[in-house]
Design an enzyme around this catalytic site. Structure first.
Site, PDB file in Angstrom:
ATOM      1  N   ARG A   1       0.753  -1.236   0.099  1.00  0.00           N
ATOM      2  CA  ARG A   1       0.095  -0.193   0.026  1.00  0.00           C
ATOM      3  C   ARG A   1       0.994   1.228   0.124  1.00  0.00           C
ATOM      4  NH1 ARG A   1      -3.990   0.709   4.305  1.00  0.00           N
ATOM      5  NH2 ARG A   1      -3.106  -1.241   5.388  1.00  0.00           N
TER       6      ARG A   1
ATOM      7  N   THR B   1       4.063 -14.123  10.703  1.00  0.00           N
ATOM      8  CA  THR B   1       5.004 -13.545  11.706  1.00  0.00           C
ATOM      9  C   THR B   1       5.721 -14.875  12.339  1.00  0.00           C
ATOM     10  OG1 THR B   1       3.080 -13.406  13.218  1.00  0.00           O
ATOM     11  CG2 THR B   1       3.681 -11.479  11.894  1.00  0.00           C
TER      12      THR B   1
ATOM     13  N   ASN C   1       1.175   1.745   7.023  1.00  0.00           N
ATOM     14  CA  ASN C   1       1.233   0.784   6.033  1.00  0.00           C
ATOM     15  C   ASN C   1       1.181   1.589   4.574  1.00  0.00           C
ATOM     16  OD1 ASN C   1       1.032  -1.981   7.089  1.00  0.00           O
ATOM     17  ND2 ASN C   1      -0.871  -0.878   8.390  1.00  0.00           N
TER      18      ASN C   1
HETATM   19  C1  UD1 Z   1      -0.159  -8.776  13.218  1.00  0.00           C
HETATM   20  C2  UD1 Z   1      -0.528  -9.906  14.524  1.00  0.00           C
HETATM   21  C3  UD1 Z   1      -1.857  -9.217  14.987  1.00  0.00           C
HETATM   22  C4  UD1 Z   1      -1.598  -7.688  15.606  1.00  0.00           C
HETATM   23  C5  UD1 Z   1      -1.214  -6.927  14.553  1.00  0.00           C
HETATM   24  C6  UD1 Z   1      -0.703  -5.726  14.925  1.00  0.00           C
HETATM   25  C7  UD1 Z   1       0.165 -12.188  13.907  1.00  0.00           C
HETATM   26  C8  UD1 Z   1      -0.358 -13.307  13.211  1.00  0.00           C
HETATM   27  N1  UD1 Z   1      -0.752 -10.998  13.822  1.00  0.00           N
HETATM   28  O1  UD1 Z   1      -1.166  -9.069  12.509  1.00  0.00           O
HETATM   29  O2  UD1 Z   1      -2.335 -10.184  16.150  1.00  0.00           O
HETATM   30  O3  UD1 Z   1      -2.782  -7.266  16.240  1.00  0.00           O
HETATM   31  O4  UD1 Z   1       0.105  -7.778  13.832  1.00  0.00           O
HETATM   32  O5  UD1 Z   1      -0.251  -4.878  13.960  1.00  0.00           O
HETATM   33  O6  UD1 Z   1       1.371 -12.028  14.354  1.00  0.00           O
HETATM   34  N2  UD1 Z   1       6.140  -9.818   8.533  1.00  0.00           N
HETATM   35  C9  UD1 Z   1       7.368 -10.406   8.218  1.00  0.00           C
HETATM   36  N3  UD1 Z   1       7.182 -11.681   7.476  1.00  0.00           N
HETATM   37  C10 UD1 Z   1       5.975 -12.200   7.424  1.00  0.00           C
HETATM   38  C11 UD1 Z   1       4.661 -11.376   8.004  1.00  0.00           C
HETATM   39  C12 UD1 Z   1       4.953 -10.262   8.689  1.00  0.00           C
HETATM   40  O7  UD1 Z   1       8.357 -10.082   8.343  1.00  0.00           O
HETATM   41  O8  UD1 Z   1       5.919 -13.503   6.844  1.00  0.00           O
HETATM   42  C13 UD1 Z   1       6.296  -8.583   9.302  1.00  0.00           C
HETATM   43  C14 UD1 Z   1       5.466  -7.528   8.429  1.00  0.00           C
HETATM   44  O9  UD1 Z   1       6.441  -6.854   7.667  1.00  0.00           O
HETATM   45  C15 UD1 Z   1       5.264  -6.412   9.642  1.00  0.00           C
HETATM   46  C16 UD1 Z   1       4.942  -7.604  10.826  1.00  0.00           C
HETATM   47  O10 UD1 Z   1       5.811  -8.406  10.652  1.00  0.00           O
HETATM   48  O11 UD1 Z   1       6.172  -5.573   9.841  1.00  0.00           O
HETATM   49  C17 UD1 Z   1       3.583  -7.554  11.041  1.00  0.00           C
HETATM   50  O12 UD1 Z   1       2.898  -8.322  10.075  1.00  0.00           O
HETATM   51  P1  UD1 Z   1       1.460  -7.931   9.279  1.00  0.00           P
HETATM   52  O13 UD1 Z   1       1.243  -8.813   8.002  1.00  0.00           O
HETATM   53  O14 UD1 Z   1       1.072  -6.611   9.375  1.00  0.00           O
HETATM   54  O15 UD1 Z   1       0.419  -8.798  10.552  1.00  0.00           O
HETATM   55  P2  UD1 Z   1      -0.883  -8.209  10.870  1.00  0.00           P
HETATM   56  O16 UD1 Z   1      -1.676  -9.201  10.020  1.00  0.00           O
HETATM   57  O17 UD1 Z   1      -1.229  -6.933  10.779  1.00  0.00           O
HETATM   58 MG    MG Z   2      -0.162  -5.196  10.215  1.00  0.00          MG
END
Ligand code: UD1
Ligand code: MG
Length: 451
Positions: free
Chosen positions: A15, A81, A226
């Site tokens: 985004r 995550t 984001n």
């Molecule tokens: C996550 C949490 C959620 C929380 C929210 C807060 C999990 C499953 N969920 O959700 O409980 O309320 O954040 O903002 O943890 N990232 C990686 N690799 C990945 C996935 C993510 O590096 O494979 C990083 C992303 O770049 C980001 C962060 O981890 O900086 C969070 O990932 P995002 O996809 O935003 O998680 P949410 O679905 O928002």
């Molecule tokens: Mg997020």
């Protein structure tokens, strides 16, 4: 106990609509990632591991530029995550102590909050940072029983009852390395997103008889970026906090909402900052300085009692000693001005050192660049540089020396000497009158022809 910092920064940031990885977009002059690294530094981490994916090389370079000991590991596919944290396991193979997980796109987690989590770790095996959400939206929900955190349920997987919980997961988690990775190895991707959720380790911990709790922080701290709108909101949040901190530490801001700070700006007490002043990174202003309106300062040191502006520009390497005056439309780069030196009008001083109490006249320019190399100009103490002097570097002007107005100085001027370098003036009697007559006649003729 030592802490190991794991920062998740592999996401693409779709985004943002950007060629640059999201975590490298800047707030207050520093990439989001660096804000997260600075936040984590509050717990004095033994190891820092950045999990990068999209834009790996650029993210890696920025991380190492900030902390040469940081390790950057690759998460080739973003499988969640939990999977991301597991990517840090090998880098921390020999490490003991705790693992703290932060997000690279969440810049404002405070030192006090991380200290509160660390304090809670004395009693609980796993500590999560939560917040009361004004709008809980799609955040993960924290299922509490008293002070015990039972599990975290992701929005997509939550029941209506669970969705009505407003205490949400920020994403910040602290536990021992051993439990963090041990529990993560049990996490599956059997959920609505088909991802490996870091949040699943809470339920698994409780089943294994471990304790977990949540520490609460203000929602503003957990603000994530984001989109460009989020980035602008984060900038605004940073600036309003920085202005309040400056005011509270004894700085006068006549129009606070027009002054912009960098992430690392230091301003001493009793400094006055007039409207529309912008600070870039690496600026220190000592007590009692006066920064006048419409001034731009980056990479500079301003000492006590110095007056800068209005409309001045200090660039990297500008070093102003006590009581230096830098006035309107003066640019200073990589140059030292000793105590009491003055450059009040329309001047460029680059790659130079100016002695104490020396006066630089209006329109003076250090000609520091020959198109290929930069050269140094040295001016002694109590010297007087006449207006519109061109100093062709490398060149030295001695103590108590003078240059005459409009001098072009390409040879050193000894101590106490007056350098004059311009063609002598010749006055031609009545010639101006004749010239005016001739020009006016020509104009009249042209006007008649065009009728
Ligand atoms: C996550 C949490 C959620 C929380 C929210 C807060 C999990 C499953 N969920 O959700 O409980 O309320 O954040 O903002 O943890 N990232 C990686 N690799 C990945 C996935 C993510 O590096 O494979 C990083 C992303 O770049 C980001 C962060 O981890 O900086 C969070 O990932 P995002 O996809 O935003 O998680 P949410 O679905 O928002
Ligand atoms: Mg997020």
């Amino acid at each position: 106990m030592s802490t190991n910092l794991i920062i998740l920064a592999a996401g693409k940031g779709t985004r943002m609509h950007s060629d640059m990885p999201k975590v490298l977009h800047k707030v207050a002059g520093a990439p989001l990632l660096i804000h997260a690294m600075k936040a984590g530094a509050a717990l004095d981490p033994a190891h820092t591991v950045i999990v990068a994916g999209h834009g790996f090389d650029a993210v890696s370079a920025a991380a190492i530029d900030f902390d040469e000991d940081a390790q950057v590991v690759l998460q080739a596919e973003q499988n969640g995550t939990g999977h991301a944290v597991l990517c840090a396991q090998e880098a921390l193979a020999g490490a003991t102590g705790d693992a703290l997980v932060l997000y690279g796109d969440t810049p404002f987690i405070s030192q006090q909050t991380l200290e509160a989590m660390n304090a809670a770790r004395a009693e609980f095996d796993v500590v999560v940072l939560g917040f009361e959400a004004a709008d809980a939206g799609r955040y993960g929900r924290l299922v509490m029983e008293g002070e015990n955190l039972e599990r975290i349920v992701e929005f997509k997987d939550a029941s209506d009852e669970e969705r009505s919980i407003t205490f949400c997961n920020s994403g910040v988690i602290l536990s021992s390395n051993k439990h963090m990775f041990g529990l993560l190895e049990q996490v599956t991707n059997d959920n609505a997103s088909g991802e490996y959720y870091l949040t699943d380790i809470i339920g698994l911990a409780r089943k294994a008889g471990l304790s977990a709790t949540a520490v609460a922080c203000d929602e503003a701290e957990t603000m994530g970026v984001n989109s460009r709108a989020d980035l602008a909101a984060a900038e605004a949040a940073f600036q309003s906090r920085a202005r309040i901190e400056a005011l509270e530490s004894g700085v006068t801001l006549t129009a606070p909402e027009t002054v912009f700070f960098a992430h690392d700006t230091y301003i001493g007490a009793d400094t006055i900052i007039e409207p529309n002043v912008v600070f870039g990174p690496e600026v220190t202003v000592e007590n009692g300085a006066h920064i006048r309106a419409f001034t731009h300062i980056e990479g500079a040191h301003v000492s006590r009692g110095a007056i800068v502006g209005p409309y001045a520009r200090l660039r990297p390497g500008a070093e102003l000693s006590e009581n230096v005056h830098v006035g309107n439309f003066v640019e200073i780069k990589n140059a030292t001005l000793a105590e009491g030196a003055k450059a009040n009008h329309l001047t460029y001083i680059g790659d130079a050192s100016i002695g104490a109490d020396t006066n630089i006249g209006a329109g003076t320019i250090t000609c520091n660049y020959d198109g290929v190399f930069k050269h140094h100009t040295e001016i002694g103490a109590r010297a007087f540089i006449g207006s519109n002097t061109m100093l062709i570097a490398p060149v030295t002007v001695g103590n108590e020396a003078m240059t005459a107005t409009a001098a072009v100085i390409n040879t050193d001027v000894p101590d106490g000497a007056l350098a004059i370098s311009r063609t002598p003036q010749v006055n031609k009697p009545n010639l101006a009158v004749k010239l005016f007559d001739k020009l006016r006649a020509k104009k009249k003729k042209q006007q008649e022809e065009s009728k």
